[in-house]
Design an enzyme around this catalytic site. Structure first.
Site, PDB file in Angstrom:
ATOM      1  CE1 TYR A  96       1.145  -0.252   4.384  1.00  0.00           C
ATOM      2  CE2 TYR A  96       0.146   1.913   4.334  1.00  0.00           C
ATOM      3  CZ  TYR A  96       0.948   0.985   4.956  1.00  0.00           C
ATOM      4  OH  TYR A  96       1.568   1.301   6.142  1.00  0.00           O
TER       5      TYR A  96
ATOM      6  NE  ARG B  97      -6.157 -19.078   5.531  1.00  0.00           N
ATOM      7  CZ  ARG B  97      -5.265 -19.909   6.101  1.00  0.00           C
ATOM      8  NH1 ARG B  97      -5.289 -21.197   5.820  1.00  0.00           N
ATOM      9  NH2 ARG B  97      -4.366 -19.451   6.948  1.00  0.00           N
TER      10      ARG B  97
ATOM     11  CE  LYS C  97       3.379   3.326   3.172  1.00  0.00           C
ATOM     12  NZ  LYS C  97       3.397   3.313   4.630  1.00  0.00           N
TER      13      LYS C  97
ATOM     14  CD  GLU D 214      10.257   1.742  10.511  1.00  0.00           C
ATOM     15  OE1 GLU D 214      10.135   2.686   9.728  1.00  0.00           O
ATOM     16  OE2 GLU D 214      10.050   0.559  10.177  1.00  0.00           O
TER      17      GLU D 214
ATOM     18  CG  LEU E 164       8.580   2.323   4.708  1.00  0.00           C
ATOM     19  CD1 LEU E 164       8.358   1.105   3.810  1.00  0.00           C
ATOM     20  CD2 LEU E 164       7.264   3.038   4.941  1.00  0.00           C
TER      21      LEU E 164
HETATM   22  N1  PDD Z   1       3.166   5.138   7.412  1.00  0.00           N
HETATM   23  N2  PDD Z   1       7.818   3.776   8.875  1.00  0.00           N
HETATM   24  C1  PDD Z   1       6.680   3.052   8.852  1.00  0.00           C
HETATM   25  C2  PDD Z   1       6.661   1.725   9.508  1.00  0.00           C
HETATM   26  C3  PDD Z   1       5.534   3.563   8.211  1.00  0.00           C
HETATM   27  O1  PDD Z   1       4.403   2.840   8.176  1.00  0.00           O
HETATM   28  C4  PDD Z   1       5.589   4.849   7.620  1.00  0.00           C
HETATM   29  C5  PDD Z   1       4.406   5.443   6.904  1.00  0.00           C
HETATM   30  C6  PDD Z   1       6.793   5.573   7.687  1.00  0.00           C
HETATM   31  C7  PDD Z   1       6.932   6.949   7.077  1.00  0.00           C
HETATM   32  O2  PDD Z   1       6.927   6.874   5.678  1.00  0.00           O
HETATM   33  P1  PDD Z   1       6.427   8.089   4.778  1.00  0.00           P
HETATM   34  O3  PDD Z   1       7.242   9.263   5.166  1.00  0.00           O
HETATM   35  O4  PDD Z   1       6.704   7.639   3.390  1.00  0.00           O
HETATM   36  O5  PDD Z   1       4.970   8.304   5.059  1.00  0.00           O
HETATM   37  C8  PDD Z   1       7.887   4.994   8.314  1.00  0.00           C
HETATM   38  C9  PDD Z   1       1.978   5.548   6.707  1.00  0.00           C
HETATM   39  C10 PDD Z   1       1.765   7.035   6.726  1.00  0.00           C
HETATM   40  C11 PDD Z   1       0.797   4.754   7.215  1.00  0.00           C
HETATM   41  O6  PDD Z   1       0.949   3.538   7.341  1.00  0.00           O
HETATM   42  O7  PDD Z   1      -0.271   5.319   7.468  1.00  0.00           O
END
Ligand code: PDD
Length: 286
Positions: free
Chosen positions: A32, A99, A146, A178, A202
């Site tokens: 996503y 499944r 992601k 993170e 990520l």
């Molecule tokens: N989350 N690390 C993780 C685990 C994340 O899920 C996200 C983003 C980030 C930051 O990435 P970016 O700057 O590209 O948004 C770091 C999104 C916003 C979410 O899952 O809603």
């Protein structure tokens, strides 16, 4: 009425039918993106679309659309929903099949869904800062993807929220990785520290923007791992994400960071970030 996208159609929510056998539903088998919209314009478009295709490749899923088509879908959603400020959520699952853990044979068509969310910038928190709770990082070892498989993040965020904190500060073997949905940064003696890009985090798009801004502002950066014990001793701390932008952290667990107020490097980066945001009539991305 809000317009949603599913497999080639722009339609309302009630018209959308997801199969009970969708692999996203069974296994979290999909990827996503969350992309930010400012002044009706899609921010950091290329970076988000490239990451979506990279994530799909890493899970060996062939995207059913080209990058140009994904861009058009997102832009069409922004237009149809008259979205000025907020974000677009887009996910792609491996599709629907009986499944079985292995990929469906013969292969099935991936399922793409997307919609818009109206949201304003979290200005108040961006001025006052938020607190975060340290939580052990028990997620899998492919956090660079992601993926829709977010249970580790969900449990960490819930633990933080339940204890009254805005976000979880994840650490693996004592090393800060993170946040549950954010990238983490510390500032010590004028140097910005953040975990290097690896399978353990990520690579956030906002992280990339902030590192570029650091370069432009002449702020030295060390993409190097640091310990939770060192995090408490930082002069400033902040997290970044598409929806949170650059968010000051004023407290980690019960420890105030620096003065307990938004730090000056954090504020500088916020100002530089804000200066990049598309404004009405600016013409960026049409
Ligand atoms: N989350 N690390 C993780 C685990 C994340 O899920 C996200 C983003 C980030 C930051 O990435 P970016 O700057 O590209 O948004 C770091 C999104 C916003 C979410 O899952 O809603």
């Amino acid at each position: 009425m809000a317009i949603y996208f599913m497999d080639g159609k722009f339609t309302n929510k009630d018209e959308i039918k997801i199969s009970i056998e969708d692999r996203g539903y069974y296994f979290g088998d999909g990827v996503y993106e969350v992309v930010k919209v400012y002044s009706g314009k899609f921010f950091t478009e290329e970076e988000h679309i490239n990451r979506l295709f990279e994530s799909a490749k890493k899970i060996k899923m062939t995207m059913p659309y080209t990058k140009e088509q994904i861009s058009s879908i997102i832009k069409e959603l922004i237009v149809q929903n008259k979205l000025i400020e907020g974000h677009v959520y887009l996910q792609v699952t491996r599709g629907s099949a009986t499944r079985q853990h292995h990929f469906p044979t013969p292969s099935v068509q991936p399922v793409v869904t997307a919609y818009t969310v109206e949201a304003t910038r979290p200005i108040l928190d961006m001025e006052k800062g938020v607190s975060v709770k340290s939580v052990e990082d028990v997620r899998w070892l492919r956090c660079d993807i992601k993926s829709l498989n977010l249970l580790g993040s969900v449990l960490a965020k819930e633990e933080a929220k339940d204890a009254g904190y805005a976000e979880a500060l994840l650490h693996r073997d004592g090393i800060v990785t993170e946040g549950s949905s954010t990238n983490m940064f510390g500032v010590k003696d004028g140097v910005v520290y953040t975990h290097p890009v690896s399978n353990l985090i990520l690579e956030g798009i906002t992280r990339q923007v902030v590192l570029t801004l650091c370069g432009q502002l002449g702020i030295p950066v060390k993409e190097q791992a640091f310990m939770l014990a060192e995090a408490y001793e930082m002069d400033e701390f902040f997290y970044t994400s598409t929806t949170a932008e650059v968010m000051p952290i004023t407290k980690i667990d019960d420890q105030l960071i620096g003065s307990g107020k938004r730090g000056r490097y954090t504020e500088k980066l916020q100002q530089a970030f804000t200066a990049q945001i598309p404004r009405l009539g600016s013409g960026i991305n049409g």
